[in-house]
Design a protein around this motif. Structure first.
Motif, short mmCIF file in Angstrom:
data_model
loop_
_atom_site.label_atom_id
_atom_site.label_comp_id
_atom_site.label_asym_id
_atom_site.label_seq_id
_atom_site.Cartn_x
_atom_site.Cartn_y
_atom_site.Cartn_z
N ASP A 97 0.87 -1.18 0.00
CA ASP A 97 0.00 0.00 0.00
C ASP A 97 0.90 1.23 0.00
O ASP A 97 1.24 1.79 1.05
CB ASP A 97 -0.90 -0.01 1.24
CG ASP A 97 -1.82 1.20 1.29
OD1 ASP A 97 -2.00 1.85 0.23
OD2 ASP A 97 -2.34 1.50 2.38
N ILE A 99 2.58 4.76 -0.16
CA ILE A 99 2.30 6.16 0.16
C ILE A 99 3.49 6.96 -0.36
O ILE A 99 4.61 6.79 0.12
CB ILE A 99 2.15 6.36 1.67
CG1 ILE A 99 1.04 5.45 2.22
CG2 ILE A 99 1.85 7.81 1.99
CD1 ILE A 99 0.97 5.44 3.73
N LEU A 113 0.43 14.34 5.70
CA LEU A 113 0.46 12.92 5.35
C LEU A 113 1.04 12.09 6.49
O LEU A 113 0.53 11.02 6.83
CB LEU A 113 1.28 12.72 4.08
CG LEU A 113 1.30 11.33 3.45
CD1 LEU A 113 -0.09 10.91 3.03
CD2 LEU A 113 2.25 11.30 2.26
N ARG A 116 -1.76 11.91 9.20
CA ARG A 116 -2.95 11.14 8.86
C ARG A 116 -2.65 9.66 8.69
O ARG A 116 -3.43 8.81 9.12
CB ARG A 116 -3.58 11.67 7.57
CG ARG A 116 -4.29 13.00 7.73
CD ARG A 116 -5.07 13.37 6.48
NE ARG A 116 -4.20 13.61 5.34
CZ ARG A 116 -4.03 12.78 4.33
NH1 ARG A 116 -4.68 11.62 4.31
NH2 ARG A 116 -3.22 13.07 3.32
N ARG A 117 -1.51 9.32 8.08
CA ARG A 117 -1.21 7.92 7.79
C ARG A 117 -0.27 7.28 8.81
O ARG A 117 0.04 6.10 8.70
CB ARG A 117 -0.61 7.81 6.38
CG ARG A 117 -1.52 8.30 5.27
CD ARG A 117 -2.83 7.52 5.20
NE ARG A 117 -2.60 6.13 4.86
CZ ARG A 117 -2.57 5.67 3.61
NH1 ARG A 117 -2.77 6.49 2.59
NH2 ARG A 117 -2.37 4.39 3.37
N ARG A 118 0.20 8.06 9.78
CA ARG A 118 1.06 7.54 10.84
C ARG A 118 2.30 6.85 10.27
O ARG A 118 2.65 5.73 10.67
CB ARG A 118 0.29 6.57 11.74
CG ARG A 118 -0.93 7.18 12.41
CD ARG A 118 -0.56 8.28 13.35
NE ARG A 118 -1.73 8.86 14.01
CZ ARG A 118 -1.69 9.91 14.82
NH1 ARG A 118 -0.55 10.52 15.04
NH2 ARG A 118 -2.79 10.37 15.37
N VAL A 119 2.96 7.51 9.32
CA VAL A 119 4.17 6.95 8.73
C VAL A 119 5.38 7.75 9.19
O VAL A 119 5.26 8.90 9.63
CB VAL A 119 4.09 6.95 7.19
CG1 VAL A 119 3.03 5.99 6.71
CG2 VAL A 119 3.82 8.35 6.65
N VAL A 122 8.44 8.80 3.69
CA VAL A 122 7.65 8.70 2.47
C VAL A 122 8.57 8.86 1.26
O VAL A 122 9.37 9.80 1.20
CB VAL A 122 6.52 9.77 2.45
CG1 VAL A 122 7.09 11.17 2.54
CG2 VAL A 122 5.66 9.62 1.22
#
Length: 229
Positions: A97, A99, A113, A116-119, A122
């Protein structure tokens, strides 16, 4: 400011067939928390993170599911669990998936980002190929340590944007309950924080922005509701 201005261009990559032991050694030697996986044509197809490797090393999955959980999961999910807990190559455990951001993605969008996506990182892509990577540390270093050119005055709005972006990237802060504005080089902090440690951390964050000369504290220390509700 855009992703291309803060990204790390010297990006280590691996192929789908790279052994997991090699990936673990790469993460340790490069002091990174994840690595992009690219195919023979250089196209990004996945990412292997520390979490993926820990999931594999911990042996989580099918053997730890209860009989009922296994029944509800179904055979396809059980098979996928088996691959992740017994795989030996990048393709077996990588996150598919994807990102990503483009080189011209505004830094504000990258921060959003992350939240929201807890990464933690990127990839920056151009035509499907990895040209860089932006990590939380890259972003925070750039925003916190960037120096204004010469002795010219830095616009309060720019300082405020930098401070707010830095605070938004912090997992320990409920940003919705804190207000940070900059006027005449002074960071004015107000709102609710959960502890005196958070209060001190906000002071440190404000003073780390080159151009902010002082901090005015109007913060209230109290118990913040869980989950920011």
């Amino acid at each position: 400011m855009h992703a291309s201005e803060v990204m790390t261009s010297d990006v280590a990559t691996v192929s789908p067939d790279t052994p997991l032991t090699t990936i673990a050694e790469l993460l340790l030697s490069r002091h990174i928390s994840g690595v992009p996986v690219v195919d023979s044509g250089g196209t990004l197809v996945g990412v292997v993170s520390e979490a993926d490797l820990m999931w594999r090393a911990g042996g989580e999955g099918t053997e730890h599911r209860s009989w009922w959980a296994g029944l509800l999961a179904g055979r396809p999910l059980q098979a996928a669990d088996f691959i992740r807990t017994h795989g030996t190559r990048a393709a077996d455990i990588m996150s598919r998936d994807l990102i990503t951001v483009a080189e011209d993605t505004p830094i504000e969008d990258v921060v959003d980002l992350f939240e929201r996506r807890r990464v933690k990182r990127v990839p920056v892509v151009r035509g499907g190929r990895v040209v860089g990577i932006v990590s939380r540390s890259d972003l925070i270093k750039t925003l916190a340590l960037q120096r204004p050119p010469g002795d010219s005055l830095v616009d309060d709005r720019l300082l405020q944007d930098r401070l707010q972006a830095l605070l938004a990237a912090q997992p320990w802060l409920d940003i919705a309950r804190v207000n940070a504005v900059v006027e005449n080089g002074t960071a004015r902090l107000s709102g609710l924080v959960g502890s005196d440690t958070e209060r001190r951390a906000l002071h440190v964050a404000a003073r780390s922005i080159a151009g902010i000369r002082s901090v005015e504290d109007n913060l209230t220390v109290g118990v913040t509701p869980m989950g920011g509700v």
